[in-house]
Design a protein around this motif. Structure first.
Motif, PDB file in Angstrom:
ATOM      1  N   ARG A 152     -87.958  29.250  -7.439  1.00  0.00           N
ATOM      2  CA  ARG A 152     -86.890  28.797  -8.331  1.00  0.00           C
ATOM      3  C   ARG A 152     -85.519  29.065  -7.713  1.00  0.00           C
ATOM      4  NH1 ARG A 152     -90.206  31.069 -12.558  1.00  0.00           N
ATOM      5  NH2 ARG A 152     -91.125  29.411 -13.817  1.00  0.00           N
ATOM      6  N   GLU A 153     -85.362  30.213  -7.073  1.00  0.00           N
ATOM      7  CA  GLU A 153     -84.085  30.518  -6.430  1.00  0.00           C
ATOM      8  C   GLU A 153     -83.777  29.509  -5.330  1.00  0.00           C
ATOM      9  OE1 GLU A 153     -84.081  34.607  -5.113  1.00  0.00           O
ATOM     10  OE2 GLU A 153     -82.868  35.162  -6.844  1.00  0.00           O
ATOM     11  N   ARG A 154     -84.794  29.172  -4.547  1.00  0.00           N
ATOM     12  CA  ARG A 154     -84.580  28.189  -3.473  1.00  0.00           C
ATOM     13  C   ARG A 154     -84.230  26.824  -4.054  1.00  0.00           C
ATOM     14  NH1 ARG A 154     -89.995  29.704  -0.005  1.00  0.00           N
ATOM     15  NH2 ARG A 154     -89.536  31.925   0.257  1.00  0.00           N
ATOM     16  N   GLN A 155     -84.921  26.452  -5.130  1.00  0.00           N
ATOM     17  CA  GLN A 155     -84.640  25.162  -5.768  1.00  0.00           C
ATOM     18  C   GLN A 155     -83.228  25.144  -6.335  1.00  0.00           C
ATOM     19  OE1 GLN A 155     -86.665  24.249  -9.517  1.00  0.00           O
ATOM     20  NE2 GLN A 155     -87.224  22.260  -8.689  1.00  0.00           N
ATOM     21  N   ASP A 156     -82.826  26.225  -7.019  1.00  0.00           N
ATOM     22  CA  ASP A 156     -81.475  26.296  -7.580  1.00  0.00           C
ATOM     23  C   ASP A 156     -80.426  26.251  -6.476  1.00  0.00           C
ATOM     24  OD1 ASP A 156     -82.575  26.472 -10.074  1.00  0.00           O
ATOM     25  OD2 ASP A 156     -82.350  28.644 -10.253  1.00  0.00           O
ATOM     26  N   LYS A 157     -80.730  26.891  -5.343  1.00  0.00           N
ATOM     27  CA  LYS A 157     -79.770  26.891  -4.242  1.00  0.00           C
ATOM     28  C   LYS A 157     -79.569  25.487  -3.690  1.00  0.00           C
ATOM     29  CE  LYS A 157     -78.602  29.405  -0.029  1.00  0.00           C
ATOM     30  NZ  LYS A 157     -79.026  30.449   0.937  1.00  0.00           N
ATOM     31  N   ILE A 158     -80.648  24.705  -3.633  1.00  0.00           N
ATOM     32  CA  ILE A 158     -80.539  23.316  -3.165  1.00  0.00           C
ATOM     33  C   ILE A 158     -79.637  22.521  -4.105  1.00  0.00           C
ATOM     34  CG2 ILE A 158     -81.820  21.164  -2.878  1.00  0.00           C
ATOM     35  CD1 ILE A 158     -84.157  22.814  -1.829  1.00  0.00           C
ATOM     36  N   VAL A 159     -79.832  22.708  -5.428  1.00  0.00           N
ATOM     37  CA  VAL A 159     -79.008  21.994  -6.407  1.00  0.00           C
ATOM     38  C   VAL A 159     -77.550  22.421  -6.290  1.00  0.00           C
ATOM     39  CG1 VAL A 159     -78.589  21.641  -8.864  1.00  0.00           C
ATOM     40  CG2 VAL A 159     -80.938  21.685  -7.998  1.00  0.00           C
ATOM     41  N   THR A 189     -76.030  23.682  -3.681  1.00  0.00           N
ATOM     42  CA  THR A 189     -75.477  23.169  -2.421  1.00  0.00           C
ATOM     43  C   THR A 189     -75.132  21.695  -2.547  1.00  0.00           C
ATOM     44  OG1 THR A 189     -76.793  24.774  -1.165  1.00  0.00           O
ATOM     45  CG2 THR A 189     -75.926  22.874   0.038  1.00  0.00           C
ATOM     46  N   ARG A 190     -75.984  20.957  -3.243  1.00  0.00           N
ATOM     47  CA  ARG A 190     -75.731  19.524  -3.433  1.00  0.00           C
ATOM     48  C   ARG A 190     -74.438  19.308  -4.231  1.00  0.00           C
ATOM     49  NH1 ARG A 190     -80.675  16.910  -6.130  1.00  0.00           N
ATOM     50  NH2 ARG A 190     -81.600  17.642  -4.195  1.00  0.00           N
ATOM     51  N   ILE A 191     -74.254  20.093  -5.288  1.00  0.00           N
ATOM     52  CA  ILE A 191     -73.037  19.973  -6.098  1.00  0.00           C
ATOM     53  C   ILE A 191     -71.813  20.388  -5.282  1.00  0.00           C
ATOM     54  CG2 ILE A 191     -71.844  20.885  -8.127  1.00  0.00           C
ATOM     55  CD1 ILE A 191     -74.579  21.127  -9.469  1.00  0.00           C
ATOM     56  N   ASP A 192     -71.941  21.493  -4.525  1.00  0.00           N
ATOM     57  CA  ASP A 192     -70.822  21.948  -3.695  1.00  0.00           C
ATOM     58  C   ASP A 192     -70.414  20.878  -2.694  1.00  0.00           C
ATOM     59  OD1 ASP A 192     -70.765  24.340  -5.014  1.00  0.00           O
ATOM     60  OD2 ASP A 192     -71.870  25.447  -3.482  1.00  0.00           O
ATOM     61  N   ASN A 193     -71.411  20.260  -2.063  1.00  0.00           N
ATOM     62  CA  ASN A 193     -71.110  19.218  -1.079  1.00  0.00           C
ATOM     63  C   ASN A 193     -70.399  18.036  -1.728  1.00  0.00           C
ATOM     64  OD1 ASN A 193     -72.251  20.659   1.027  1.00  0.00           O
ATOM     65  ND2 ASN A 193     -74.261  19.751   0.782  1.00  0.00           N
TER      66      ASN A 193
END
Length: 295
Positions: A51-58, A60-64
């Motif tokens: 879940r942490e890895r999945q949240d980090k992907i989301v 990162t996507r928003i940050d980008n």
């Protein structure tokens, strides 16, 4: 040149106001003097690492996306400022109106963000409370058995550790898609070294489960000074496991978690751990699966 710089600064004013409001509200919340009532040392939930890895992907996507929008805004302002003769343009009421609208929008959305921050904190406290109750109830109902999820083991994690009178089981979970409907049953053959799925075979999950069990055995040996019987288990949800060899103590056991009683519960298997030993092992392993204290 000066006017171009002014334009770029004005373009960032709403963002700066929003950041300032969030930091101000966070400082207010941090001054809360009431204490956290949860005294239970909470452990992480199943699949916490994933879940942490999945949240980090989301995130990162928003940050980008924000970075791209900001760069685009600044680029547009820079290009337009170089092509407009500012000396011939005087400030008028329309410029002031747009600035007021930008600041007003920043204050409005900043208010909405800061308004939700106490609610977010309340939800977090509620989640911790429910998790503490569930954890304590599970411990009461489990008797001598213990199950601990998502154990952090250095650079990797162990999905589940089950401790019963039969022994300590390090469980690695793998998800494999079933064949299309009508193309065979979800059956995997296992010879102690290789998994034979319909159409492909694998050995890496077996090797991974064995490494993790060895790590756990070494950890318990170092932390308690005792030697615990640790068994490697690979769980394949939804698959029927067809053993082609007899199960031995050294083998990685492959199971469908729905049919795990034969492996985890006393039956024909010898009792290896008494309640105090189970508690000693659980105490050391739980240290590796605790939720960080709230900031």
């Amino acid at each position: 040149m000066i006017w171009g710089l002014v334009l770029e600064i004005i373009g960032l004013v709403p963002l700066l106001i929003l950041v300032a409001l969030v930091l101000w509200k966070k400082r207010q919340l941090d001054r809360e003097e009431r204490r956290d009532p949860i005294l239970t040392e909470l452990r992480v939930l199943p699949a916490h690492s994933l879940r942490e890895r999945q949240d980090k992907i989301v995130e990162t996507r928003i940050d980008n996306l924000i970075y791209v929008l900001t760069v685009g805004l600044l680029t547009a302002l820079f290009i337009s400022s170089r092509r407009i003769d500012m000396a011939t343009l005087a400030w008028d009421w329309l410029d002031i109106l747009f600035i007021v609208l930008a600041i007003g929008s920043a204050l409005y959305f900043g208010r909405r963000v800061t308004r939700d921050m106490p609610l977010q904190l309340k939800y977090r406290q509620g989640i911790r409370a429910e998790q503490a109750v569930a954890q304590e109830l599970a411990a009461s109902l489990a008797g001598d058995n213990r199950i601990i999820h998502d154990i952090q083991a250095g650079e990797f994690n162990i999905d589940h550790v089950v401790i019963t009178p039969v022994g300590v089981f390090a469980v690695e979970t793998k998800s494999r898609l079933k064949p299309p409907a009508g193309n065979g049953s979800p059956r995997v053959k296992y010879d102690g070294k290789r998994l034979e799925f319909p159409g492909w075979s694998e050995t890496k999950p077996i090797e991974q489960a064995a490494r993790q069990a060895k790590w756990l055995a070494d950890y318990l040996q170092k932390s308690t000074g005792e030697t615990f019987p640790v068994f490697a288990v690979l769980a394949l949800p939804g698959w029927f496991i067809d053993y082609s060899v007899r199960v031995t103590e050294q083998m990685v056991r492959v199971i469908n978690p729905k049919n795990s009683g034969w492996l985890l519960l006393p039956g024909k298997q010898p009792i290896r751990l008494d309640p105090p030993a189970i508690q000693r092992a659980a105490f050391q392993i739980e240290k590796l699966a605790q939720v960080p204290a709230p900031e």
